[in-house]
Design a protein around this motif. Structure first.
Motif: not given
Length: 256
Positions: A222, A250, A252
């Motif tokens: 995440a 999650g 990026k």
């Protein structure tokens, strides 16, 4: 004095198959040599003919062949070129296969299956290859299939150097697309400065080719840039599935 004294004249000859001649041209350019001229064509029934246009007697011959589809054609062509070099009295013959044909079939998953990667090694040896050179074998132990020297080259140092310029190590995670590549992912993580690891839990029906399901990510991705590393992409099903579940967890950004 009896006998004959001869000079130790070492000659390197680089030969290319027809699968990807541009690669061989770039290799020859880096070496500062010209490719050995070759006549190669297919007969009407798809048989392959090969002839070297210069003498290679006593030379150190490197026969470079890529193995995209149709892989069987390009494998047979390389074997024929090796046989031609042997019969033309080459001193030593090195089969250069950046992708080793049938590399994924390096063990039996079920009864009554072949170990095709071993068969390919036997074919290279029988054709006359003294040495094999390949990059990132599917399994390092496949080097033991060939009865002779194997130069197992790794692309990792070059690839890691490139990826390092694209990511922040403090905000990166290396992801293996399945449990079988965790060791390689760990090496990537160490080379990138000790970044954390994660892997994708994947299930596969071994009776159906190119069918795999990526289920979930094991590890924390995440808010991080996920670097997904794999050795072999065919249909890209595994990689695409890994990207999907990593983003769902999650991440990026993703670098494959």
């Amino acid at each position: 004095m009896t006998g004959m004294q001869v000079s130790n004249d070492k000659r390197l000859k680089l030969v290319s198959g027809r699968a990807h001649p541009e690669l061989a041209e770039q290799v020859a350019s880096e070496l500062g040599i010209d490719l050995l001229p070759v006549s190669a064509y297919d007969f009407a029934n798809s048989e392959i003919y090969v002839r070297f246009e210069e003498s290679i007697r006593g030379a150190d011959v490197f026969i470079l062949q890529s193995h995209p589809a149709p892989i069987n054609k390009w494998l047979i062509e390389q074997l024929i070129m090796i046989d031609a070099a042997k019969r033309a009295s080459a001193k030593r013959i090195t089969a250069v296969a950046p992708y080793y044909p049938y590399a994924r079939q390096d063990k039996k998953h079920q009864g009554r299956e072949p170990i095709s990667a071993r068969l390919v090694a036997d074919l290279f040896k029988t054709a006359g290859a003294d040495r094999i050179m390949s990059v990132d074998l599917h399994a390092a132990q496949a080097q033991g299939f060939f009865d002779g020297p194997v130069d197992h080259l790794w692309a990792m140092p070059t690839l890691v150097g490139y990826v390092r310029t694209k990511v922040d190590p403090d905000n990166t995670v290396v992801v293996s697309p399945d449990a079988g590549r965790i060791k390689v992912a760990e090496q990537w993580g160490n080379r990138l400065g000790g970044v954390p690891l994660a892997f994708v839990h994947k299930t596969r029906d071994i009776t159906r080719p190119n069918q795999a399901t990526s289920n979930r990510v094991v590890g924390d991705v995440a808010g991080r840039t996920a670097v997904i590393v794999d050795d072999l992409i065919d249909t890209a099903g595994t990689i695409c599935g890994a990207v999907r579940v990593v983003l769902e967890a999650g991440a990026k950004d993703v670098i494959v």
